[in-house]
Design a protein around this motif. Structure first.
Motif, PDB file in Angstrom:
ATOM      1  N   GLU A  47       0.836  -1.211   0.000  1.00 41.96           N
ATOM      2  CA  GLU A  47       0.000   0.000   0.000  1.00 41.96           C
ATOM      3  C   GLU A  47       0.870   1.260   0.000  1.00 41.96           C
ATOM      4  O   GLU A  47       0.590   2.213  -0.706  1.00 41.96           O
ATOM      5  CB  GLU A  47      -0.914   0.011   1.226  1.00 41.96           C
ATOM      6  CG  GLU A  47      -1.916  -1.109   1.272  1.00 41.96           C
ATOM      7  CD  GLU A  47      -3.193  -0.813   0.528  1.00 41.96           C
ATOM      8  OE1 GLU A  47      -3.488   0.363   0.273  1.00 41.96           O
ATOM      9  OE2 GLU A  47      -3.902  -1.776   0.207  1.00 41.96           O
ATOM     10  N   LYS A  50       2.465   1.864  -3.415  1.00 41.74           N
ATOM     11  CA  LYS A  50       1.462   2.346  -4.377  1.00 41.74           C
ATOM     12  C   LYS A  50       1.148   3.823  -4.169  1.00 41.74           C
ATOM     13  O   LYS A  50       0.921   4.550  -5.120  1.00 41.74           O
ATOM     14  CB  LYS A  50       0.162   1.545  -4.249  1.00 41.74           C
ATOM     15  CG  LYS A  50       0.134   0.283  -5.055  1.00 41.74           C
ATOM     16  CD  LYS A  50      -1.265  -0.273  -5.182  1.00 41.74           C
ATOM     17  CE  LYS A  50      -1.732  -0.828  -3.858  1.00 41.74           C
ATOM     18  NZ  LYS A  50      -3.006  -1.524  -3.918  1.00 41.74           N
ATOM     19  N   ASP A  51       1.118   4.272  -2.920  1.00 39.66           N
ATOM     20  CA  ASP A  51       0.715   5.640  -2.593  1.00 39.66           C
ATOM     21  C   ASP A  51       1.866   6.642  -2.681  1.00 39.66           C
ATOM     22  O   ASP A  51       1.637   7.838  -2.791  1.00 39.66           O
ATOM     23  CB  ASP A  51       0.104   5.673  -1.183  1.00 39.66           C
ATOM     24  CG  ASP A  51      -0.594   6.987  -0.880  1.00 39.66           C
ATOM     25  OD1 ASP A  51      -1.295   7.514  -1.758  1.00 39.66           O
ATOM     26  OD2 ASP A  51      -0.424   7.487   0.244  1.00 39.66           O
ATOM     27  N   LYS A  76      -2.437   8.729   2.228  1.00 37.14           N
ATOM     28  CA  LYS A  76      -3.729   8.102   1.952  1.00 37.14           C
ATOM     29  C   LYS A  76      -3.696   6.603   2.198  1.00 37.14           C
ATOM     30  O   LYS A  76      -4.699   5.998   2.535  1.00 37.14           O
ATOM     31  CB  LYS A  76      -4.141   8.394   0.511  1.00 37.14           C
ATOM     32  CG  LYS A  76      -4.363   9.857   0.235  1.00 37.14           C
ATOM     33  CD  LYS A  76      -4.629  10.099  -1.229  1.00 37.14           C
ATOM     34  CE  LYS A  76      -4.528  11.582  -1.518  1.00 37.14           C
ATOM     35  NZ  LYS A  76      -4.152  11.863  -2.860  1.00 37.14           N
ATOM     36  N   PHE A  77      -2.547   5.991   2.030  1.00 40.17           N
ATOM     37  CA  PHE A  77      -2.460   4.540   2.161  1.00 40.17           C
ATOM     38  C   PHE A  77      -2.794   4.069   3.569  1.00 40.17           C
ATOM     39  O   PHE A  77      -3.273   2.956   3.754  1.00 40.17           O
ATOM     40  CB  PHE A  77      -1.085   4.020   1.738  1.00 40.17           C
ATOM     41  CG  PHE A  77       0.001   4.207   2.759  1.00 40.17           C
ATOM     42  CD1 PHE A  77       0.266   3.223   3.689  1.00 40.17           C
ATOM     43  CD2 PHE A  77       0.743   5.366   2.784  1.00 40.17           C
ATOM     44  CE1 PHE A  77       1.274   3.398   4.632  1.00 40.17           C
ATOM     45  CE2 PHE A  77       1.746   5.549   3.717  1.00 40.17           C
ATOM     46  CZ  PHE A  77       2.007   4.561   4.643  1.00 40.17           C
TER      47      PHE A  77
END
Length: 199
Positions: A47, A50-51, A76-77
């Motif tokens: 996560e 990805k963020d 945000k993750f």
């Protein structure tokens, strides 16, 4: 320099196992994420990767010495990770009784609902250092300093007005390091210390 700093896109293998291994070896045992099993920790770093808009790795002879994650705006993750893994997180919390008292104290004081926002007076976005990991074998080589400088430079390049981070107040070594890097303490909530550096 005994190592090279490269962008995540230049790494030719899955970094998740490396991140999990580094996390398990260097994170203090009092940290909540230190209580995660390998599977949950792997999901956490998937996560985060990805963020993160910026991920830099310090590498020597194909071995990961350190890694830094950062981006613009809030992490945000963390909220998506919590939502997707609520049962695993609840179980981790329940089996670690030593975590209960601080959380109950936070709720009693209303601090768990407190959010810190940096106001720099600029319309430019704020940068954020999400996480930095450096292997024990690389300590003293300037890896953390080089990784933070790389992130700061890329945030300057995209016109970020500041960079902030959060560190546990018990991690005095990290706090001292960030002070030397030009960060100042902007807020303290419970055991969380927020530090910021204007760019």
């Amino acid at each position: 320099m005994l190592y090279s700093v490269v962008n995540l896109s230049e790494i030719d293998h899955d970094l998740i196992p490396d991140c999990v291994g580094l996390h398990q070896s260097v994170y203090p045992k009092y940290a909540f994420t230190s209580r995660f099993g390998k599977s949950l920790l792997s999901t956490y770093y998937q996560e985060m990767i990805k963020d993160s808009q910026f991920v830099f790795c310090a590498v020597k002879d194909g071995v990961l010495l350190g890694i830094i994650f950062g981006g613009l705006g809030r992490m945000k993750f963390v909220s998506s990770f919590k939502k997707r893994n609520v049962i695993n997180l609840a179980f981790t919390f329940l089996v670690n009784v030593d975590l209960w008292a601080p959380l109950i104290k936070k709720f009693a004081l209303g601090l768990s609902l407190t959010k810190t926002k940096h106001i720099t007076g600029s319309t430019n976005p704020d940068g954020r250092l999400y996480n930095v990991l450096v292997s024990d074998s690389a300590k003293g080589l300037g890896v953390a300093k080089t990784l933070v400088e790389s992130l700061v430079q890329h945030l300057i390049d995209v016109n970020a007005s500041s960079i902030s981070l959060t560190v546990d107040s018990r991690n005095t070594r990290a706090i001292s390091f960030y002070h030397k890097m030009g960060f100042v303490t902007s807020a303290e909530v419970g055991k969380s210390v927020t530090m910021v550096k204007n760019l």
